[in-house]
Design a protein around this motif. Structure first.
Motif, PDB file in Angstrom:
ATOM      1  N   GLY A  75       0.830  -1.318   0.099  1.00  0.00           N
ATOM      2  CA  GLY A  75       0.028   0.080  -0.148  1.00  0.00           C
ATOM      3  C   GLY A  75       0.828   1.090   0.067  1.00  0.00           C
ATOM      4  N   HIS A  76       0.248   2.277   0.245  1.00  0.00           N
ATOM      5  CA  HIS A  76       1.250   3.523   0.118  1.00  0.00           C
ATOM      6  C   HIS A  76       0.414   4.654   1.153  1.00  0.00           C
ATOM      7  N   LEU A  77       1.248   5.358   1.921  1.00  0.00           N
ATOM      8  CA  LEU A  77       0.748   6.387   2.826  1.00  0.00           C
ATOM      9  C   LEU A  77       0.621   7.562   2.113  1.00  0.00           C
ATOM     10  N   ASP A  87      -7.487   6.394   0.651  1.00  0.00           N
ATOM     11  CA  ASP A  87      -6.675   6.176  -0.451  1.00  0.00           C
ATOM     12  C   ASP A  87      -5.290   5.974  -0.128  1.00  0.00           C
ATOM     13  N   GLY A  88      -4.907   4.501  -0.276  1.00  0.00           N
ATOM     14  CA  GLY A  88      -3.756   4.223  -0.294  1.00  0.00           C
ATOM     15  C   GLY A  88      -3.204   3.560   1.221  1.00  0.00           C
ATOM     16  N   CYS A  89      -3.598   4.355   2.132  1.00  0.00           N
ATOM     17  CA  CYS A  89      -3.480   3.955   3.481  1.00  0.00           C
ATOM     18  C   CYS A  89      -4.217   2.848   4.165  1.00  0.00           C
ATOM     19  N   LEU A  90      -5.682   2.728   3.562  1.00  0.00           N
ATOM     20  CA  LEU A  90      -6.278   1.385   3.736  1.00  0.00           C
ATOM     21  C   LEU A  90      -5.433   0.085   3.741  1.00  0.00           C
ATOM     22  N   ASN A  91      -4.786   0.002   2.512  1.00  0.00           N
ATOM     23  CA  ASN A  91      -3.973  -1.112   2.219  1.00  0.00           C
ATOM     24  C   ASN A  91      -3.010  -1.348   3.201  1.00  0.00           C
ATOM     25  N   VAL A  92      -2.348  -0.333   3.814  1.00  0.00           N
ATOM     26  CA  VAL A  92      -0.995  -0.338   4.719  1.00  0.00           C
ATOM     27  C   VAL A  92      -1.589  -0.801   6.115  1.00  0.00           C
ATOM     28  N   PHE A  93      -2.711  -0.329   6.537  1.00  0.00           N
ATOM     29  CA  PHE A  93      -3.354  -0.686   7.640  1.00  0.00           C
ATOM     30  C   PHE A  93      -4.099  -1.966   7.921  1.00  0.00           C
ATOM     31  N   ALA A  94      -4.590  -2.356   6.683  1.00  0.00           N
ATOM     32  CA  ALA A  94      -5.343  -3.680   6.596  1.00  0.00           C
ATOM     33  C   ALA A  94      -4.270  -4.624   6.463  1.00  0.00           C
ATOM     34  N   GLY A  95      -3.039  -4.442   5.801  1.00  0.00           N
ATOM     35  CA  GLY A  95      -2.117  -5.357   5.759  1.00  0.00           C
ATOM     36  C   GLY A  95      -1.378  -5.535   7.164  1.00  0.00           C
ATOM     37  N   LEU A  96      -1.208  -4.380   8.250  1.00  0.00           N
ATOM     38  CA  LEU A  96      -0.753  -4.403   9.398  1.00  0.00           C
ATOM     39  C   LEU A  96      -1.483  -5.170  10.147  1.00  0.00           C
ATOM     40  N   ASP A 118       5.214  -0.212   2.413  1.00  0.00           N
ATOM     41  CA  ASP A 118       4.658   1.228   2.226  1.00  0.00           C
ATOM     42  C   ASP A 118       5.349   1.838   0.987  1.00  0.00           C
ATOM     43  N   TRP A 119       4.859   1.627  -0.316  1.00  0.00           N
ATOM     44  CA  TRP A 119       5.566   2.152  -1.292  1.00  0.00           C
ATOM     45  C   TRP A 119       5.699   3.859  -1.486  1.00  0.00           C
ATOM     46  N   ALA A 120       6.707   4.255  -1.859  1.00  0.00           N
ATOM     47  CA  ALA A 120       7.293   5.892  -1.953  1.00  0.00           C
ATOM     48  C   ALA A 120       6.619   6.255  -2.958  1.00  0.00           C
ATOM     49  N   ASP A 121       5.890   7.548  -2.589  1.00  0.00           N
ATOM     50  CA  ASP A 121       5.345   8.379  -3.733  1.00  0.00           C
ATOM     51  C   ASP A 121       4.581   7.741  -5.087  1.00  0.00           C
ATOM     52  N   GLU A 122       3.629   6.749  -4.281  1.00  0.00           N
ATOM     53  CA  GLU A 122       2.567   6.173  -5.421  1.00  0.00           C
ATOM     54  C   GLU A 122       1.768   7.310  -6.304  1.00  0.00           C
ATOM     55  N   GLU A 123       1.486   8.325  -5.429  1.00  0.00           N
ATOM     56  CA  GLU A 123       0.513   9.338  -6.171  1.00  0.00           C
ATOM     57  C   GLU A 123       1.126  10.029  -7.332  1.00  0.00           C
ATOM     58  N   GLY A 124       2.652  10.099  -7.551  1.00  0.00           N
ATOM     59  CA  GLY A 124       3.163  11.010  -8.411  1.00  0.00           C
ATOM     60  C   GLY A 124       3.352  12.549  -8.043  1.00  0.00           C
ATOM     61  N   ARG A 125       3.856  12.777  -7.089  1.00  0.00           N
ATOM     62  CA  ARG A 125       3.859  14.395  -6.700  1.00  0.00           C
ATOM     63  C   ARG A 125       4.623  15.129  -7.772  1.00  0.00           C
TER      64      ARG A 125
END
Length: 416
Positions: A75-77, A87-96, A118-125
């Motif tokens: 996921g991604h924070l 968006d993104g953080c659901l993946n991380v905390f469900a995985g946790l 936790d993937w870095a910069d998924e959103e594409g800043r």
């Protein structure tokens, strides 16, 4: 014991720490993003996992298993500015929460090694989506990516250096793939399909391909008062004509196209626009359809520029082909959903996800979607009912078990 309510509580606490009235503010490499990672690592400190950051800046938590082969949960924070709380953080905390359950059930040693990333910069800043996962997959071009800038003019290279990441060594993160055997990801749908069909969960077939470009149209500056309308070379007029037609030719090819960012120069009230720069994002599940969308855009741009006495140039921002997910794992996902709810569908993903880059690297991959209220995402109104969030965590946990069985037992076991 799995506790989906704990996941929901974690997510609400994350929003309290890193959001405001305008939404989530966890833009990659900013202070709220650092705060989000600090909150995650504080939760991981209670588990028998090792935590490390790879050369691209992705965060990994590893729970060693009886077998060295690895199940990845990703996921991604990071968020877009004024983004949604899920968006993104659901993946991380469900995985946790899955790792918590596995650690308890197997006394810290599940059948296979499980890694939360936790993937870095998924959103594409900087306009390049999936930065961290593309570094692991080997598809990142560090030289091209490093020159990209965010809306404040900061380059990706500068931002990464500010957090201790040398972009020239980001591809070294590919070493993480050595023992990867499967990847699963839970995400809000970010669209209206599940809600329209009255369903909570869906198994994802794959992600659409993307063509994303920055287009610069060049005309000629002229005085707004003294230049007749039929004597103007107005760069903004080209975009105006394109934006009127984009829905029609995109619908013809059954894809989606978005003009998302527009800037003009000289940008004053008393001058005809000399340059108009805008982004064009196009997506399609079929490679031929994606090519047709981009060809239609170029054809129309050329026509409108010729009619208006302008020229245009194109700078690629991001490209990825349509990516299908592993059919056995799609079956497993559907069966996991049916363990917790009466019905399931299979659907493609229009938005990009890190799962696409993982799948491109040859790692068997699948995603599970949970309903988004109103189909909304990337804004503060993004939401999902707590009951559906709890269902998604339960289904995701079942999926993890099915995929581990598949990994240990071989092909054909996951969907049974």
């Amino acid at each position: 014991m799995l506790d989906p309510q704990r996941t929901i509580s974690d997510l609400r606490e994350l929003q309290r720490r890193t959001g405001d009235a305008q939404g989530a503010q966890r833009v990659a490499y900013t202070a709220p993003w650092h705060a989000a990672r600090a909150f995650l690592t504080s939760q991981l400190a209670e588990l028998p996992v090792t935590v490390e950051t790879d050369p691209a800046g992705n965060l990994w938590a590893t729970l060693p298993g009886e077998a060295e082969q690895e199940l990845w949960i990703g996921g991604h924070l990071d968020s877009v500015p004024n983004g949604g709380w899920l968006d993104g953080c659901l993946n991380v905390f469900a995985g946790l929460e899955v790792i918590r359950r596995l650690s308890e059930q197997y006394q810290g040693r599940p059948p296979v090694t499980v890694r939360l990333v936790d993937w870095a910069d998924e959103e594409g800043r900087f306009g390049h989506s999936l930065y961290g996962s593309s570094a692991v997959s080997g598809h990142l071009n560090p030289e091209a990516a490093g020159a990209l800038t965010d809306r404040d003019g900061v380059t990706m290279r500068e931002a990464l250096a500010g957090v201790g990441i040398d972009l020239d060594h980001a591809l070294d993160a590919g070493a993480q793939r050595q023992k990867a055997a499967a990847y699963i990801e839970l995400h809000i749908e970010q669209g209206p399909v599940l809600e329209r069909q009255g369903l909570s969960l869906g198994a994802v077939l794959g992600t659409c391909g993307v063509e994303r470009h920055r287009v610069t149209v060049t005309g000629r500056a002229a005085h707004a008062g003294s230049t007749p309308m039929d004597a103007r070379q107005d760069a903004l007029l080209v975009l105006g004509r394109l934006s009127q037609d984009v829905y029609a030719w995109t619908a013809t090819h059954a894809g989606v196209s978005t003009i998302g960012s527009v800037t003009t120069a000289p940008g004053i009230a008393t001058s005809v626009v000399e340059t108009c720069e805008f982004t064009l994002d196009q997506r399609h599940l079929d490679p031929a359809g994606l090519r047709a969308l981009w060809e239609a855009a170029q054809t129309n741009l050329a026509r409108y520029c010729e009619e208006g006495g302008c020229t245009f140039t194109v700078s690629p921002l991001f490209q990825i082909e349509p990516v299908p997910f592993h059919p056995e794992l799609v079956n497993a996902c559907e069966q996991a959903i049916l363990q917790v709810t009466p019905a399931a569908i299979r659907l493609p993903s229009g938005p990009l996800h890190d799962a696409a880059e993982v799948a491109r690297a040859g790692i068997p991959t699948v995603m599970l979607f949970v309903q988004s209220l109103g189909g909304l995402s990337h804004n503060a109104a993004e939401d999902t009912r707590d009951a559906d969030l709890a269902l998604s965590v339960r289904a995701f946990d079942r999926l993890a078990d099915r995929v581990m069985t598949w990994m240990v037992g071989g092909e054909g076991q996951a969907g049974r």
